[in-house]
Design an enzyme around this catalytic site. Sequence first.
Site, PDB file in Angstrom:
ATOM      1  N   ARG A  46      36.448  29.654 -86.457  1.00 40.57           N
ATOM      2  CA  ARG A  46      36.557  29.065 -87.805  1.00 40.57           C
ATOM      3  C   ARG A  46      38.024  28.931 -88.185  1.00 40.57           C
ATOM      4  NH1 ARG A  46      36.461  32.294 -91.921  1.00 40.57           N
ATOM      5  NH2 ARG A  46      34.689  33.560 -91.267  1.00 40.57           N
ATOM      6  N   TYR A  98      36.955   5.379-103.127  1.00 41.30           N
ATOM      7  CA  TYR A  98      35.753   5.583-102.315  1.00 41.30           C
ATOM      8  C   TYR A  98      34.643   6.234-103.158  1.00 41.30           C
ATOM      9  CZ  TYR A  98      32.820   7.414 -98.555  1.00 41.30           C
ATOM     10  OH  TYR A  98      31.765   7.720 -97.750  1.00 41.30           O
ATOM     11  N   ASP A 170      44.842   9.099 -99.572  1.00 37.66           N
ATOM     12  CA  ASP A 170      43.746   8.909 -98.621  1.00 37.66           C
ATOM     13  C   ASP A 170      44.134   7.690 -97.781  1.00 37.66           C
ATOM     14  OD1 ASP A 170      41.444   8.105 -97.292  1.00 37.66           O
ATOM     15  OD2 ASP A 170      40.106   8.639 -98.946  1.00 37.66           O
ATOM     16  N   LYS A 195      36.433   7.138 -89.419  1.00 38.14           N
ATOM     17  CA  LYS A 195      36.710   5.705 -89.452  1.00 38.14           C
ATOM     18  C   LYS A 195      37.660   5.316 -88.308  1.00 38.14           C
ATOM     19  CE  LYS A 195      34.122   6.382 -93.021  1.00 38.14           C
ATOM     20  NZ  LYS A 195      34.628   6.568 -94.362  1.00 38.14           N
TER      21      LYS A 195
HETATM   22  C1  LIG Z   1      34.427   7.430 -95.443  1.00 38.47           C
HETATM   23  C2  LIG Z   1      35.507   7.711 -96.391  1.00 38.47           C
HETATM   24  C3  LIG Z   1      35.656   8.979 -96.955  1.00 38.47           C
HETATM   25  C4  LIG Z   1      34.686  10.119 -96.687  1.00 38.47           C
HETATM   26  O1  LIG Z   1      34.661  10.496 -95.366  1.00 38.47           O
HETATM   27  P1  LIG Z   1      33.390  11.139 -94.625  1.00 38.47           P
HETATM   28  O2  LIG Z   1      33.876  11.327 -93.237  1.00 38.47           O
HETATM   29  O3  LIG Z   1      32.264  10.151 -94.739  1.00 38.47           O
HETATM   30  O4  LIG Z   1      33.061  12.409 -95.323  1.00 38.47           O
HETATM   31  C5  LIG Z   1      36.733   9.177 -97.809  1.00 38.47           C
HETATM   32  N1  LIG Z   1      37.604   8.186 -98.107  1.00 38.47           N
HETATM   33  C6  LIG Z   1      37.475   6.951 -97.576  1.00 38.47           C
HETATM   34  C7  LIG Z   1      38.483   5.908 -97.926  1.00 38.47           C
HETATM   35  C8  LIG Z   1      36.429   6.669 -96.713  1.00 38.47           C
HETATM   36  O5  LIG Z   1      36.311   5.436 -96.212  1.00 38.47           O
END
Ligand SMILES: *Cc1c(COP(=O)(O)O)cnc(C)c1O
Length: 379
Positions: A46, A98, A170, A195
């Site tokens: 962890r 998001y 982000d 992504k």
């Molecule tokens: C998909 C996404 C998230 C969340 O990520 P997960 O892996 O689905 O938890 C946060 N910010 C953006 C811009 C995203 O496209």
Amino acid sequence: MHFETRCVHVGVNKDSAYNSATTPIYPTSTFYWDSLDSNKGYDYARSANPTRSALEENIAKLEGGIDCRATSTGMSAITTTMHFFKPGDHIIAGHDIYGGTFRLFHDIYSQNGLTFSFVDMGDIENVRNAVTPNTKGIWIETPSNPLLRVVDIAAVVGVARDAGAMTIADNTFMSPYLQRPFEHGVDVVIHSTTKYLNGHSDVVGGCVVTRDDERAERISYIVNALGLACSPFDAWLVLRGIKTLGPRMQAHERSAMAVARMLEEHPRVGTVYYPGLESHPQHELARRQQDGFGAMLSFEVEGGRDVAERVLTNTKLFLMAESLGGVESLVSYPDTMSHASMTLEARRAAGITENTIRVSIGIEHPDDLIADMKQALES
Ligand SMILES: *Cc1c(COP(=O)(O)O)cnc(C)c1O
């Protein structure tokens, strides 16, 4: 080393036992000690795992940070950063972030005593006007989702510094290949590695990247204390995905530009939202701030929900699915899919209508994508 070279090499050589060319997966929860006060740097998975460490070293270098923690999802990366704040603190975020981030802030952390202002961050005056004496953080997501509004990162950092607040970006939509928020003064960068970083739609993951010792230590502490780290298997998949990040982003972008130009000319299409088009209101800012325009785009189809549904269900190459950033192209309907966790009111305020279709362009040949999208629009 150039970016593409770092993608392939940083962090990956972790096998002194057999010199394997790729990083081994260490599927162990615990590591044995050599004596009462010495081990090989790992004690419990962890806290840290060598496969995960390899990924963390790699991403930290790509973003230009000093440290990174790989988490189980993008949402757990965002959750981690919210622990920089305490009840009473105020955070400014975009009104079109998001959907899952909006839900986390609006539904969960608001209950826990943080306060939020959601503003159109395309205009820096809105950010400045939202600052209160309690403002401790500004959340930056650019380009935004799903309408690809571009936020001026350096300008927001300026407002944050004046207010004594930290900035968190982000960077999921761009990947460090196309945008590195640290270069514009941001304090912490997060990703949904689900992504572009992984890029193959076969894992969910996230990461938090830091540029100073104090925040690096704090993030490491929180991820361990909350138990948010990712598994060694997932870390290995993302590390493998990143090796092709550069060439993938180039292929994504080439097809995105071609599809965007076709859509812009198409009689059944209204506005096309893609920062690479000269018609995009922040095209110049995108050109200045980013190393490319990415492969996310949205458009308004003329005719309402029924027409949108026909387009969405008639594509053959584009899968109708949420998510983005994988090699396969996806189409989605923000109103009932990616942004359903926002209220109808919030969606309309953010400019999402029943005509809005969001597209994640994969790495297929642009001619095939154009032909498929055209036949769906004309069906
Ligand atoms: C998909 C996404 C998230 C969340 O990520 P997960 O892996 O689905 O938890 C946060 N910010 C953006 C811009 C995203 O496209």
